[in-house]
Design an enzyme around this catalytic site. Structure first.
Site, PDB file in Angstrom:
ATOM      1  N   LYS A 129      33.049  27.780  45.692  1.00 54.35           N
ATOM      2  CA  LYS A 129      33.307  28.448  44.409  1.00 54.35           C
ATOM      3  C   LYS A 129      34.572  27.945  43.737  1.00 54.35           C
ATOM      4  O   LYS A 129      34.649  27.925  42.505  1.00 54.35           O
ATOM      5  CB  LYS A 129      33.374  29.957  44.601  1.00 54.35           C
ATOM      6  CG  LYS A 129      32.006  30.540  44.893  1.00 54.35           C
ATOM      7  CD  LYS A 129      31.926  31.972  44.464  1.00 54.35           C
ATOM      8  CE  LYS A 129      30.491  32.407  44.373  1.00 54.35           C
ATOM      9  NZ  LYS A 129      30.338  33.727  43.815  1.00 54.35           N
ATOM     10  N   LYS A 216      20.457  26.383  47.098  1.00 57.13           N
ATOM     11  CA  LYS A 216      19.854  27.726  47.051  1.00 57.13           C
ATOM     12  C   LYS A 216      19.753  28.219  45.611  1.00 57.13           C
ATOM     13  O   LYS A 216      20.612  27.886  44.781  1.00 57.13           O
ATOM     14  CB  LYS A 216      20.630  28.707  47.926  1.00 57.13           C
ATOM     15  CG  LYS A 216      21.874  29.248  47.300  1.00 57.13           C
ATOM     16  CD  LYS A 216      22.406  30.457  48.057  1.00 57.13           C
ATOM     17  CE  LYS A 216      23.615  30.994  47.318  1.00 57.13           C
ATOM     18  NZ  LYS A 216      23.550  32.342  46.880  1.00 57.13           N
ATOM     19  N   LYS A 219      22.461  32.772  40.933  1.00 56.42           N
ATOM     20  CA  LYS A 219      22.688  33.314  39.582  1.00 56.42           C
ATOM     21  C   LYS A 219      23.614  32.429  38.776  1.00 56.42           C
ATOM     22  O   LYS A 219      23.543  32.374  37.565  1.00 56.42           O
ATOM     23  CB  LYS A 219      23.365  34.689  39.673  1.00 56.42           C
ATOM     24  CG  LYS A 219      22.539  35.773  40.255  1.00 56.42           C
ATOM     25  CD  LYS A 219      23.267  37.091  40.031  1.00 56.42           C
ATOM     26  CE  LYS A 219      23.573  37.811  41.314  1.00 56.42           C
ATOM     27  NZ  LYS A 219      24.961  37.689  41.750  1.00 56.42           N
TER      28      LYS A 219
HETATM   29  N1  AQP Z   1      18.566  31.917  47.067  1.00 55.22           N
HETATM   30  C1  AQP Z   1      18.635  32.999  47.808  1.00 55.22           C
HETATM   31  N2  AQP Z   1      17.719  33.240  48.762  1.00 55.22           N
HETATM   32  C2  AQP Z   1      17.788  34.365  49.520  1.00 55.22           C
HETATM   33  N3  AQP Z   1      18.746  35.303  49.378  1.00 55.22           N
HETATM   34  C3  AQP Z   1      19.671  35.106  48.429  1.00 55.22           C
HETATM   35  N4  AQP Z   1      20.745  35.831  48.020  1.00 55.22           N
HETATM   36  C4  AQP Z   1      21.366  35.180  47.008  1.00 55.22           C
HETATM   37  N5  AQP Z   1      20.729  34.046  46.733  1.00 55.22           N
HETATM   38  C5  AQP Z   1      19.682  33.956  47.598  1.00 55.22           C
HETATM   39  C6  AQP Z   1      21.125  37.108  48.578  1.00 55.22           C
HETATM   40  O1  AQP Z   1      21.218  38.039  47.492  1.00 55.22           O
HETATM   41  C7  AQP Z   1      22.309  38.946  47.736  1.00 55.22           C
HETATM   42  C8  AQP Z   1      23.245  38.951  46.545  1.00 55.22           C
HETATM   43  O2  AQP Z   1      23.961  37.724  46.477  1.00 55.22           O
HETATM   44  P1  AQP Z   1      24.913  37.277  45.305  1.00 55.22           P
HETATM   45  O3  AQP Z   1      25.307  38.428  44.465  1.00 55.22           O
HETATM   46  O4  AQP Z   1      25.988  36.396  45.861  1.00 55.22           O
HETATM   47  O5  AQP Z   1      23.861  36.390  44.496  1.00 55.22           O
HETATM   48  P2  AQP Z   1      23.799  34.854  44.124  1.00 55.22           P
HETATM   49  O6  AQP Z   1      22.505  34.599  43.440  1.00 55.22           O
HETATM   50  O7  AQP Z   1      24.156  34.018  45.297  1.00 55.22           O
HETATM   51  O8  AQP Z   1      24.929  34.868  43.015  1.00 55.22           O
HETATM   52  P3  AQP Z   1      25.996  33.850  42.546  1.00 55.22           P
HETATM   53  O9  AQP Z   1      26.838  34.588  41.560  1.00 55.22           O
HETATM   54  O10 AQP Z   1      25.329  32.629  42.041  1.00 55.22           O
HETATM   55  O11 AQP Z   1      26.768  33.546  43.814  1.00 55.22           O
HETATM   56  P4  AQP Z   1      26.937  32.152  44.492  1.00 55.22           P
HETATM   57  O12 AQP Z   1      27.673  31.337  43.485  1.00 55.22           O
HETATM   58  O13 AQP Z   1      27.733  32.511  45.707  1.00 55.22           O
HETATM   59  O14 AQP Z   1      25.593  31.617  44.835  1.00 55.22           O
HETATM   60  C9  AQP Z   1      22.971  38.486  49.034  1.00 55.22           C
HETATM   61  O15 AQP Z   1      22.446  39.244  50.108  1.00 55.22           O
HETATM   62  C10 AQP Z   1      22.536  37.062  49.160  1.00 55.22           C
HETATM   63  O16 AQP Z   1      22.514  36.622  50.504  1.00 55.22           O
END
Ligand code: AQP
Length: 349
Positions: A129, A216, A219
């Site tokens: 990040k 992965k 968001k």
């Molecule tokens: N791709 C994914 N597959 C399975 N589980 C996922 N989670 C997130 N992405 C995947 C799970 O969702 C929950 C919330 O996670 P988050 O708020 O960190 O969501 P995100 O999509 O990962 O959001 P961001 O803002 O884009 O974060 P980063 O930049 O860290 O990826 C968690 O239980 C997560 O495991």
């Protein structure tokens, strides 16, 4: 097809134990996608009936990177409404906004004082990040895992009970740090905190980006064809799936060496409730066009009930506010007990 298949799959957990607890949360940044749903929320909906459950919208985590205030407020409500729409029942679980329960920030300070810097240096998510801009990243982004540890440990009960954290596999390292923090605290001050167990689903723990199956679904990825959002219309879902990256191979089968296809088939598996054999049989002699068409259908139909409930929740005046107010009250009561024990044990109470 409805999303019955999604609702009926068994929860993959061990013996829940007596008086066990569940805590998890999502940041109100960006738009929730099917990775969040299949990797996390779907498991919550099943677990809430077996454990005392707390689901929060972690807005204090969101501000570790800059946020527009009006957008943050709106996204917080949107995520809360999506929890309910996805099947988190406010009569069964406590749904609340993290900043409404100040105990989270207070325990985070205490645990910050007990957490060695070396533990935080090892967290891979900070490195990703901060994106090489370490000097400019906020201190909050660096200590984010300690706030997350506090979110979890506040709901371990007094006396400590089995505590589970259902998350996707990107969060495993953070839950392990939480365990280490609880064990360290208990060694120093007595058995106060419950070391949690991560619960990572066997399937769907890491849904990959449609445009980049080596990353992965996330968001924060800006690509237009990256992820399927929970509120995407069938037409948008069709466009995204039709552009999903695959490979020149012909045969439709689960093959880890073909990550784009494997990802599409995993999404199909989770939305359709069919197993690998059945799916491969269905698509024998057919190609990507058939798979993408069917996949569009199961995903759109699988999300339809959630989207309808979402609209109903947002349209009911005062409903969301009352759910969040009650959730915060109950979360406050519960977390104050654990925080009280922590402070007493440390000579702060
Ligand atoms: N791709 C994914 N597959 C399975 N589980 C996922 N989670 C997130 N992405 C995947 C799970 O969702 C929950 C919330 O996670 P988050 O708020 O960190 O969501 P995100 O999509 O990962 O959001 P961001 O803002 O884009 O974060 P980063 O930049 O860290 O990826 C968690 O239980 C997560 O495991």
């Amino acid at each position: 097809m409805t999303n019955t298949a999604l609702q009926e799959r068994p929860v993959q957990i061990g013996d829940p134990g007596v008086g066990s607890r569940v805590l998890s949360g999502i940041m109100p940044t960006g738009d929730l996608h099917i990775g969040n749903y299949l990797g996390a929320i779907l498991n919550w909906t099943r677990m809430q009936h077996e454990h005392e459950s707390y689901f929060c919208i972690v807005n204090l985590h969101a501000i570790t990177t800059p946020q527009d205030p009006a957008e943050l407020r709106e996204k917080t409500r949107e995520v809360a409404a999506l929890y309910i729409a996805a099947g988190i029942d406010p009569k069964v679980s406590r749904i609340f906004v993290q900043s409404h329960v100040h105990n989270h920030a207070e325990l985070a300070w205490i645990l910050n004082c007990l957490t060695p810097l070396g533990w935080l240096e090892r967290m891979t998510q900070f490195k990703e990040k901060a994106r090489g801009e370490r000097e400019r990243a906020s201190a909050g982004l660096f200590t984010y895992p300690v706030l997350q540890a506090s979110d979890i440990l506040l709901y371990g009960g007094t006396p400590p009970r089995p505590l589970y954290v259902p998350v996707g596999d990107d969060q495993k390292q953070h839950v392990e740090l939480t365990r280490d923090a609880a064990e360290r605290f208990n060694r120093l001050y007595g058995e106060v905190l419950s070391p949690p167990e991560p619960l990572i689903p066997k399937r769907g723990a890491r849904i990959m980006g449609l445009d980049a199956p080596d990353r992965k679904m996330s968001k924060s990825e800006k690509g237009q064809y990256h992820g399927i959002r929970l509120l995407d219309t069938p037409e948008v879902i069709r466009k995204k799936i039709s552009r999903a990256v695959t490979d020149p191979g012909q045969e439709i089968r689960f093959d880890l060496a073909r990550p784009g296809l494997y990802n599409l088939l995993t999404i199909y598996e989770l939305f359709s409730g069919q197993d690998h054999e059945q799916i491969e049989r269905n698509f024998t002699g057919q190609g990507y066009a058939a798979l993408k068409k069917e996949l569009t259908e199961v995903v759109s139909e699988g999300l339809r009930p959630l989207q309808e409930r979402y609209k109903a929740v947002r349209d009911e005046p005062g409903y969301l506010e009352s759910v969040l107010a009650e959730g915060a009250e109950r979360a406050h009561e519960e977390s104050a007990r654990v925080l009280g024990e922590v402070k007493r044990a440390m000579g702060l109470g």
